[in-house]
Design a protein around this motif. Sequence first.
Motif, PDB file in Angstrom:
ATOM      1  N   ILE A   1       0.822  -1.214   0.000  1.00 27.18           N
ATOM      2  CA  ILE A   1       0.000   0.000   0.000  1.00 27.18           C
ATOM      3  C   ILE A   1       0.855   1.263   0.000  1.00 27.18           C
ATOM      4  N   GLY A   2       2.175   1.114  -0.062  1.00 29.38           N
ATOM      5  CA  GLY A   2       3.071   2.251   0.064  1.00 29.38           C
ATOM      6  C   GLY A   2       3.291   3.044  -1.205  1.00 29.38           C
ATOM      7  N   SER A   3       2.778   2.547  -2.339  1.00 27.41           N
ATOM      8  CA  SER A   3       2.964   3.267  -3.603  1.00 27.41           C
ATOM      9  C   SER A   3       1.751   3.046  -4.484  1.00 27.41           C
ATOM     10  N   ALA A   4       1.566   3.959  -5.429  1.00 30.31           N
ATOM     11  CA  ALA A   4       0.440   3.847  -6.371  1.00 30.31           C
ATOM     12  C   ALA A   4       0.562   2.565  -7.192  1.00 30.31           C
ATOM     13  N   ALA A   5       1.803   2.185  -7.526  1.00 33.93           N
ATOM     14  CA  ALA A   5       2.023   0.966  -8.306  1.00 33.93           C
ATOM     15  C   ALA A   5       1.538  -0.264  -7.539  1.00 33.93           C
ATOM     16  N   GLY A   6       1.866  -0.337  -6.249  1.00 34.47           N
ATOM     17  CA  GLY A   6       1.451  -1.477  -5.432  1.00 34.47           C
ATOM     18  C   GLY A   6      -0.050  -1.569  -5.272  1.00 34.47           C
ATOM     19  N   VAL A   7      -0.697  -0.437  -5.006  1.00 31.42           N
ATOM     20  CA  VAL A   7      -2.154  -0.416  -4.836  1.00 31.42           C
ATOM     21  C   VAL A   7      -2.852  -0.833  -6.131  1.00 31.42           C
ATOM     22  N   ALA A   8      -2.352  -0.325  -7.262  1.00 37.41           N
ATOM     23  CA  ALA A   8      -2.960  -0.647  -8.557  1.00 37.41           C
ATOM     24  C   ALA A   8      -2.828  -2.131  -8.875  1.00 37.41           C
ATOM     25  N   LEU A   9      -1.664  -2.724  -8.578  1.00 33.50           N
ATOM     26  CA  LEU A   9      -1.454  -4.142  -8.883  1.00 33.50           C
ATOM     27  C   LEU A   9      -2.273  -5.053  -7.982  1.00 33.50           C
ATOM     28  N   MET A  10      -2.564  -4.610  -6.757  1.00 31.87           N
ATOM     29  CA  MET A  10      -3.446  -5.405  -5.895  1.00 31.87           C
ATOM     30  C   MET A  10      -4.832  -5.507  -6.511  1.00 31.87           C
ATOM     31  N   GLY A  11      -5.256  -4.472  -7.215  1.00 33.66           N
ATOM     32  CA  GLY A  11      -6.544  -4.515  -7.901  1.00 33.66           C
ATOM     33  C   GLY A  11      -6.471  -5.307  -9.193  1.00 33.66           C
ATOM     34  N   GLN A  12      -5.367  -5.164  -9.929  1.00 37.94           N
ATOM     35  CA  GLN A  12      -5.225  -5.841 -11.219  1.00 37.94           C
ATOM     36  C   GLN A  12      -5.036  -7.350 -11.051  1.00 37.94           C
ATOM     37  N   ALA A  13      -4.242  -7.739 -10.053  1.00 35.14           N
ATOM     38  CA  ALA A  13      -3.999  -9.171  -9.797  1.00 35.14           C
ATOM     39  C   ALA A  13      -4.682  -9.563  -8.489  1.00 35.14           C
ATOM     40  N   ARG A  14      -5.945  -9.191  -8.367  1.00 34.96           N
ATOM     41  CA  ARG A  14      -6.703  -9.390  -7.129  1.00 34.96           C
ATOM     42  C   ARG A  14      -6.685 -10.860  -6.690  1.00 34.96           C
ATOM     43  N   GLY A  15      -6.337 -11.055  -5.424  1.00 33.50           N
ATOM     44  CA  GLY A  15      -6.326 -12.399  -4.859  1.00 33.50           C
ATOM     45  C   GLY A  15      -5.008 -13.127  -5.030  1.00 33.50           C
ATOM     46  N   ARG A  16      -4.179 -12.665  -5.974  1.00 36.36           N
ATOM     47  CA  ARG A  16      -2.885 -13.328  -6.198  1.00 36.36           C
ATOM     48  C   ARG A  16      -1.718 -12.455  -5.746  1.00 36.36           C
ATOM     49  N   TYR A  17      -1.837 -11.147  -5.945  1.00 34.83           N
ATOM     50  CA  TYR A  17      -0.871 -10.214  -5.354  1.00 34.83           C
ATOM     51  C   TYR A  17      -1.598  -9.491  -4.232  1.00 34.83           C
ATOM     52  N   THR A  18      -1.213  -9.810  -2.981  1.00 33.70           N
ATOM     53  CA  THR A  18      -1.945  -9.320  -1.816  1.00 33.70           C
ATOM     54  C   THR A  18      -1.010  -8.584  -0.855  1.00 33.70           C
ATOM     55  N   PHE A  19      -1.623  -7.890   0.103  1.00 38.31           N
ATOM     56  CA  PHE A  19      -0.857  -7.161   1.110  1.00 38.31           C
ATOM     57  C   PHE A  19       0.058  -8.102   1.887  1.00 38.31           C
ATOM     58  N   PHE A  20      -0.496  -9.227   2.357  1.00 36.69           N
ATOM     59  CA  PHE A  20       0.294 -10.148   3.182  1.00 36.69           C
ATOM     60  C   PHE A  20       1.303 -10.939   2.351  1.00 36.69           C
ATOM     61  N   GLY A  21       0.975 -11.189   1.079  1.00 36.60           N
ATOM     62  CA  GLY A  21       1.945 -11.832   0.199  1.00 36.60           C
ATOM     63  C   GLY A  21       3.169 -10.948   0.012  1.00 36.60           C
ATOM     64  N   HIS A  22       2.941  -9.640  -0.149  1.00 35.18           N
ATOM     65  CA  HIS A  22       4.044  -8.675  -0.267  1.00 35.18           C
ATOM     66  C   HIS A  22       4.792  -8.565   1.057  1.00 35.18           C
ATOM     67  N   LEU A  23       4.042  -8.553   2.153  1.00 36.59           N
ATOM     68  CA  LEU A  23       4.649  -8.393   3.483  1.00 36.59           C
ATOM     69  C   LEU A  23       5.635  -9.523   3.795  1.00 36.59           C
ATOM     70  N   LYS A  24       5.360 -10.698   3.286  1.00 43.81           N
ATOM     71  CA  LYS A  24       6.249 -11.852   3.523  1.00 43.81           C
ATOM     72  C   LYS A  24       7.664 -11.578   3.014  1.00 43.81           C
ATOM     73  N   TRP A  25       7.774 -10.792   1.940  1.00 40.99           N
ATOM     74  CA  TRP A  25       9.073 -10.492   1.344  1.00 40.99           C
ATOM     75  C   TRP A  25       9.602  -9.120   1.755  1.00 40.99           C
ATOM     76  N   ALA A  26       8.938  -8.492   2.733  1.00 41.08           N
ATOM     77  CA  ALA A  26       9.366  -7.175   3.210  1.00 41.08           C
ATOM     78  C   ALA A  26      10.806  -7.166   3.731  1.00 41.08           C
ATOM     79  N   PRO A  27      11.272  -8.210   4.448  1.00 45.20           N
ATOM     80  CA  PRO A  27      12.677  -8.201   4.902  1.00 45.20           C
ATOM     81  C   PRO A  27      13.677  -8.100   3.744  1.00 45.20           C
ATOM     82  N   ALA A  28      13.409  -8.814   2.636  1.00 51.46           N
ATOM     83  CA  ALA A  28      14.312  -8.743   1.467  1.00 51.46           C
ATOM     84  C   ALA A  28      14.273  -7.348   0.853  1.00 51.46           C
ATOM     85  N   ILE A  29      13.071  -6.742   0.793  1.00 52.05           N
ATOM     86  CA  ILE A  29      12.935  -5.391   0.241  1.00 52.05           C
ATOM     87  C   ILE A  29      13.622  -4.383   1.157  1.00 52.05           C
ATOM     88  N   ALA A  30      13.482  -4.580   2.479  1.00 59.55           N
ATOM     89  CA  ALA A  30      14.132  -3.694   3.451  1.00 59.55           C
ATOM     90  C   ALA A  30      15.647  -3.780   3.337  1.00 59.55           C
TER      91      ALA A  30
END
Length: 453
Positions: free
Chosen positions: A406-435
């Motif tokens: 939810i931190g960028s327009a790109a992320g919010v838009a893709l959650m809608g485009q790939a609804r159910g497959r790209y999710t908040f918690f799915g992204h959160l799982k890889w947050a340590p690698a992104i950090a």
Amino acid sequence: MDLTSHWVGYTAIAIFALAYLLVMAEEFTHLRKSKPVILAAGLIWSMIAWYYASHGFTTEAEAAVRHNLLEYAELMLFLLVAMTYINAMDERNVFEALRSWLVVRGFGFRKLFWITGLLAFFISPVADNLTTALLMCAVVLAVGGSNSKFILLACINIVVAANAGGAFSPFGDITTLMVWQKAIETPQGVVGFGTFFVLFVPSMVNWLVPASIMHFAVPNEQPGAGGKAVAMKRGARRIIVLFLLTIVTAVSFHNFLHMPPVVGMLTGLAYLQFFGFFLKKTYHRESNGNGEAAIELEHDSQMGDLVAFDVFNKIARAEWDTLLFFYGVVLCVGGLGFLGYLSLTSELMYVQLGPTYANVIVGLLSAIVDNIPVMFAVLTMQPDMSMGQWLLVTLTAGVGGSLLSIGSAAGVALMGQARGRYTFFGHLKWAPAIALGYAASIYVHIWINSALF
């Protein structure tokens, strides 16, 4: 007047906080994000104007609002031209042709993971990160099929790459555009157009670190090729050239004529208008390859006739909700600054904590709150920083949004485009690698650009 401890100030903070909660809940409420911030801006400034007028100051609030409106007008008109060109290229099948080319090639999942990430990184500096992310996500969905694991990882990779690519170009993200247009002066000189490109390597590191970690989790499979090639419409390549020429014009107006970049962008819009006139007058030349009239002409529902190309249709398709959201944010943050809150925040963050820690925090905040109000607040504070620190806050505000979906327009838009497959918690799982990529990009910037600090 300092109203930070007055009921007017407290009420303004409460109104802005409530409005922003509604913005963050847009995905669930389906209330467009521009509505609450526009209302909040009106309420905040009406309170300020009333209080000042009741104490005999009748012009101060008006002058402050006019200053904020000028800043918004420059940003809005600049973005409007860019959005018009993107919509024109979209209508001429530029992006659809690229998408179909990738789909019919039949690349493996891992190869496609890297290709879409690389394209997102290099397209977003010219187009915006939102358009780039949506294009690459369409490719991923077309070839991913039922493989949800690949779609999730590829979408995360696209969001990180698009945000990172936008951070090293004045055209890639709203925050970099705001810094460039502000023409901030530092002890090392003005933050000019070419200065941003020293962020290329840190931005690349920000994407490559998490992508390299996620690579091993991407299924090593070969999807079947599908779909058919899509051809670009007549004039598509010339519109791409005109867009690049418009960027050159905007940079030239700013660097050589010392004019606001928006004047160059609007001059570039005239290029598209004249070319659109040419396409409209010669639309009978468009064919489907068999000499027959092409069934690609747009229908004008108002006039009831067929036209080949109308530039005002492209302007009408601009993301007006986003443009009006910017208006609300600029006015709200400007109002809070007028009340004295930004001076207070600047003292706390940039004097007591120091600019490096403050700029890292700005990036973390942009993962929760949109990076636009955060960056506008920093620009309004105008802390006394070196060139390296201004580039650091540009980098962190641009890539910090990748930490959460939810931190960028790109992320919010893709959650809608790939609804159910790209999710908040799915992204959160890889947050340590992104950090890890976030921290590495900061370290690399401080290291290779040490002369700018």
